[in-house]
Motif scaffolding. Structure first.
Motif, mmCIF file in Angstrom:
data_model
loop_
_atom_site.group_PDB
_atom_site.id
_atom_site.type_symbol
_atom_site.label_atom_id
_atom_site.label_comp_id
_atom_site.label_asym_id
_atom_site.label_seq_id
_atom_site.Cartn_x
_atom_site.Cartn_y
_atom_site.Cartn_z
ATOM 1 N N ALA A 180 29.890 19.365 18.117
ATOM 2 C CA ALA A 180 30.746 20.411 18.672
ATOM 3 C C ALA A 180 30.301 21.801 18.253
ATOM 4 O O ALA A 180 30.622 22.789 18.918
ATOM 5 C CB ALA A 180 32.195 20.176 18.252
ATOM 6 N N THR A 181 29.544 21.893 17.170
ATOM 7 C CA THR A 181 29.118 23.204 16.674
ATOM 8 C C THR A 181 27.676 23.553 17.038
ATOM 9 O O THR A 181 27.182 24.610 16.656
ATOM 10 C CB THR A 181 29.263 23.249 15.142
ATOM 11 O OG1 THR A 181 28.427 22.245 14.569
ATOM 12 C CG2 THR A 181 30.714 23.029 14.728
ATOM 13 N N THR A 182 27.003 22.691 17.783
ATOM 14 C CA THR A 182 25.624 22.974 18.184
ATOM 15 C C THR A 182 25.586 24.184 19.120
ATOM 16 O O THR A 182 26.365 24.278 20.061
ATOM 17 C CB THR A 182 24.998 21.760 18.895
ATOM 18 O OG1 THR A 182 25.033 20.626 18.021
ATOM 19 C CG2 THR A 182 23.549 22.039 19.285
ATOM 20 N N GLY A 194 37.608 18.961 25.430
ATOM 21 C CA GLY A 194 38.430 18.722 24.257
ATOM 22 C C GLY A 194 37.761 19.132 22.961
ATOM 23 O O GLY A 194 38.022 18.545 21.903
ATOM 24 N N GLY A 195 36.830 20.106 23.053
ATOM 25 C CA GLY A 195 36.173 20.602 21.857
ATOM 26 C C GLY A 195 35.020 19.770 21.348
ATOM 27 O O GLY A 195 34.502 20.037 20.258
ATOM 28 N N LYS A 196 34.568 18.795 22.126
ATOM 29 C CA LYS A 196 33.423 17.990 21.682
ATOM 30 C C LYS A 196 32.529 17.643 22.870
ATOM 31 O O LYS A 196 32.970 17.685 24.028
ATOM 32 C CB LYS A 196 33.888 16.722 20.974
ATOM 33 C CG LYS A 196 34.706 15.771 21.836
ATOM 34 C CD LYS A 196 35.112 14.545 21.026
ATOM 35 C CE LYS A 196 35.892 13.550 21.886
ATOM 36 N NZ LYS A 196 36.285 12.357 21.095
ATOM 37 N N PRO A 197 31.267 17.290 22.604
ATOM 38 C CA PRO A 197 30.337 16.983 23.696
ATOM 39 C C PRO A 197 30.792 15.777 24.514
ATOM 40 O O PRO A 197 31.264 14.780 23.964
ATOM 41 C CB PRO A 197 29.014 16.686 22.979
ATOM 42 C CG PRO A 197 29.137 17.356 21.654
ATOM 43 C CD PRO A 197 30.583 17.257 21.286
ATOM 44 N N THR A 198 30.636 15.892 25.820
ATOM 45 C CA THR A 198 31.006 14.782 26.714
ATOM 46 C C THR A 198 29.905 13.742 26.851
ATOM 47 O O THR A 198 30.135 12.654 27.386
ATOM 48 C CB THR A 198 31.306 15.309 28.125
ATOM 49 O OG1 THR A 198 30.096 15.859 28.685
ATOM 50 C CG2 THR A 198 32.390 16.370 28.096
ATOM 51 N N GLY A 199 28.689 14.106 26.423
ATOM 52 C CA GLY A 199 27.533 13.233 26.633
ATOM 53 C C GLY A 199 26.607 13.725 27.715
ATOM 54 O O GLY A 199 25.517 13.185 27.900
ATOM 55 N N ILE A 200 26.997 14.780 28.451
ATOM 56 C CA ILE A 200 26.170 15.338 29.520
ATOM 57 C C ILE A 200 25.467 16.590 29.013
ATOM 58 O O ILE A 200 26.105 17.515 28.496
ATOM 59 C CB ILE A 200 27.006 15.673 30.763
ATOM 60 C CG1 ILE A 200 27.661 14.402 31.315
ATOM 61 C CG2 ILE A 200 26.143 16.332 31.832
ATOM 62 C CD1 ILE A 200 26.662 13.345 31.752
ATOM 63 N N LEU A 201 24.152 16.619 29.182
ATOM 64 C CA LEU A 201 23.333 17.776 28.837
ATOM 65 C C LEU A 201 22.617 18.227 30.098
ATOM 66 O O LEU A 201 22.101 17.401 30.859
ATOM 67 C CB LEU A 201 22.302 17.411 27.767
ATOM 68 C CG LEU A 201 22.811 16.679 26.522
ATOM 69 C CD1 LEU A 201 21.638 16.342 25.604
ATOM 70 C CD2 LEU A 201 23.843 17.507 25.789
ATOM 71 N N THR A 202 22.561 19.540 30.326
ATOM 72 C CA THR A 202 21.905 20.047 31.526
ATOM 73 C C THR A 202 20.806 21.038 31.159
ATOM 74 O O THR A 202 20.837 21.663 30.088
ATOM 75 C CB THR A 202 22.908 20.751 32.466
ATOM 76 O OG1 THR A 202 23.343 21.976 31.864
ATOM 77 C CG2 THR A 202 24.107 19.872 32.750
ATOM 78 N N GLY A 203 19.848 21.195 32.077
ATOM 79 C CA GLY A 203 18.786 22.185 31.886
ATOM 80 C C GLY A 203 18.048 21.993 30.583
ATOM 81 O O GLY A 203 17.655 20.882 30.211
#
Length: 548
Positions: A180-182, A194-203
């Motif tokens: 969440a802090t990256t 909700g303040g945390k990564p969903t698992g999806i990264l783009t670009g």
């Protein structure tokens, strides 16, 4: 050949004659290609020299030489130039063929279930890697939790069909130290909820995960490349533009050449200007392995695709208020990188999909044309949404590389993204009849060109059963000659290889296909079903790993 010519000079100095260079005749064919004037050229035979180049196209009444090394009877079959996929990512495609294919997944839940089945069938894998999913077709977005429910104790990393989005489970996120802090990377996004990564990264956020994924061993890359090469050749593709060629990919191609296993032609491009001296040295490499391999330049991405709403638009997306895409390389930084490459004579490929990105590409090219006119073949890849004035103002001979598959599986999506009333999408006929040259490509990195289907799509803009794609500009249908040219010599021109292959003109390599029907005379619905009987490169029939 150089040795022959040296011997020839010695013989002539002595007043002696030399044996003829002619080595073969491809006879009794229904030859079909596109001439320099854009018109269909018919012929009945090809006379080849000792290097596998075309010496002359022959008509039925032309005399055949009597002394030949070989004569091949084409039995009246149709002969056309080999196809060219002007933009692909050879090694990413190759590695994907060793991974889980998710292109048929109908939903995120379906994709997760396919991952579970793959794990059960392939126990012991350290990482589960997949590719090809298309979230734009799914009703609900994918999440790490969906994958966690199937694979909780090992990392899973799945890249989408365009290579622009990745989907990770929680184990993979932990190994890549994505929390969440990256910090959000420039040109990319760690999607949060909700303040945390969903698992999806783009670009460029994808790079954070790719740094954690184990790199394939050289022997695995070698095996993967042979699979990819066989796939290209099975579609009649005899030459490709290989994007994102780093040193590992280049060495893989060199090893194939050293083993005499490099059958197709690869014109390679790095992904960054900094990679050019590492891979190529101070300038474009010479043509290696009898004209099979060359490092030609660099491919710079100005924006991303419409599917991921990363194409850079002049106005907000019709289906996402306030969003207008993600510019990646532009303004001063773009021009500095172009200048660095152009000063050393490297070709520059600009990937620009949205209208604002195409305007940026056209502007940058216009600013540099006078300085580098004699050294650079300009090229824009994509141009999905483009203003006619931008394309009309490009220098003569600029290549525009388009994806015919976008009409079939992206047409409805594009209308949703830019609005039904917008008429600037996929204006291929305007390009083909303008100052530039049109070329076809697949949907990199994981979907190679399907050339015969691409030709059918380009000349009909219809579904395989003859139904029009609603609203998709029938005025932009191509003539058959324009479509064939885009799939052959237009692609060669985009690679800076016009005059070397692509049209079977005298002096070009004899790279050709033998087909089971005349695709110019066939009904459009029949073109995609054409069978490729044989593939020849440099006047020799291609044989792959013992397969005829």
């Amino acid at each position: 050949m150089m040795a022959y010519r040296a011997a020839l000079g010695a013989l002539l100095a002595l007043g002696l004659s030399a044996p003829a260079l002619t080595s073969g005749l491809i006879d009794n064919v229904n030859g079909l290609t596109v001439g320099a004037d854009g018109r269909i050229v018919r012929f009945d035979a090809l006379l080849l020299d000792g290097e596998g180049r075309v010496e002359k196209r022959l008509q039925r009444d032309d005399k055949r030489p009597k002394q030949l090394d070989f004569r091949f009877d084409g039995k009246g079959r149709t002969l056309i130039p080999g196809f060219v996929d002007a933009r692909t990512d050879v090694m990413r495609l190759a590695v994907s063929l060793l991974s889980l294919d998710l292109s048929a997944a109908t939903s995120a839940q379906d994709a997760a279930a396919r991952v579970s089945a793959y794990v059960a069938a392939s126990p012991g894998r350290r990482w589960i890697l997949g590719f090809g999913w298309d979230g734009s077709r799914w009703a609900a977005p994918p999440t790490a939790a969906m994958l966690d429910a199937q694979v909780a104790d090992g990392p899973v990393w799945l890249v989408d069909a365009r290579g622009e989005q990745g989907w990770a489970n929680s184990a993979a996120l932990r190994l890549a130290n994505i929390t969440a802090t990256t910090t959000q990377p420039a040109g990319g996004k760690i999607v949060m909820a909700g303040g945390k990564p969903t698992g999806i990264l783009t670009g460029r956020a994808i790079d954070l995960m790719e740094a954690a994924v184990p790199k394939p061993a050289p022997k695995d890359l070698d095996a993967a490349f042979l699979k990819a090469q066989a796939l290209f050749l099975s579609r009649g593709i005899t030459a490709v533009g290989g994007m994102s060629t780093d040193i590992a990919a280049w060495q893989t191609l060199r090893r194939a050449g050293d083993r005499n296993a490099l059958r197709m032609r690869v014109v390679a491009y790095t992904a960054t200007v900094d990679d050019l001296p590492l891979v190529a040295g101070p300038q474009q490499t010479p043509w290696l392995y009898d004209g099979r391999l060359r490092l030609a330049g660099v491919a710079l991405n100005i924006d991303g695709s419409l599917a991921a709403r990363r194409a850079w638009l002049a106005a907000p997306y019709a289906d996402a208020a306030g969003e207008s895409g993600t510019p990646l390389t532009f303004d001063t930084r773009l021009r500095n990188q172009m200048s660095r490459a152009a000063m050393d004579g490297f070709q520059i490929v600009l990937a620009a999909h949205g209208d604002r990105a195409v305007t940026e590409a056209a502007s940058a090219i216009g600013e540099m044309t006078d300085t580098y006119r004699a050294r650079i073949r300009w090229r824009i890849d994509g141009a999905d949404i483009a203003n006619a004035t931008d394309l009309a103002g490009l220098p003569e001979g600029t290549s525009i590389v388009v994806e015919p598959g976008a009409i079939a599986d992206g047409g409805a999506l594009a209308r949703a993204r830019i609005g039904d009333a917008d008429t600037r999408a996929y204006g291929w006929k305007a390009v083909a009849e303008g100052r530039g040259g049109l070329a076809f490509s697949g949907r990199a990195p994981f979907t190679p060109l399907v050339p015969l289907e691409a030709i059918r799509l380009a000349i009909t803009r219809e579904t395989p059963d003859g139904q029009p794609f609603a609203g998709w500009r029938p005025d932009q249908r191509l003539a058959f000659a324009q479509a064939l040219r885009a799939a052959t010599s237009g692609g060669a021109a985009a690679l800076g290889a016009d005059g070397r292959f692509g049209s079977l003109a005298p002096g070009e390599f004899a790279d050709f296909l033998l087909l089971d029907r005349d695709i110019e005379l066939a009904q459009p619905t029949e073109i995609a079903g054409t069978k490729i009987a044989e593939t020849w490169i440099a006047g020799r029939k291609v044989v792959l790993e013992g397969k005829p």
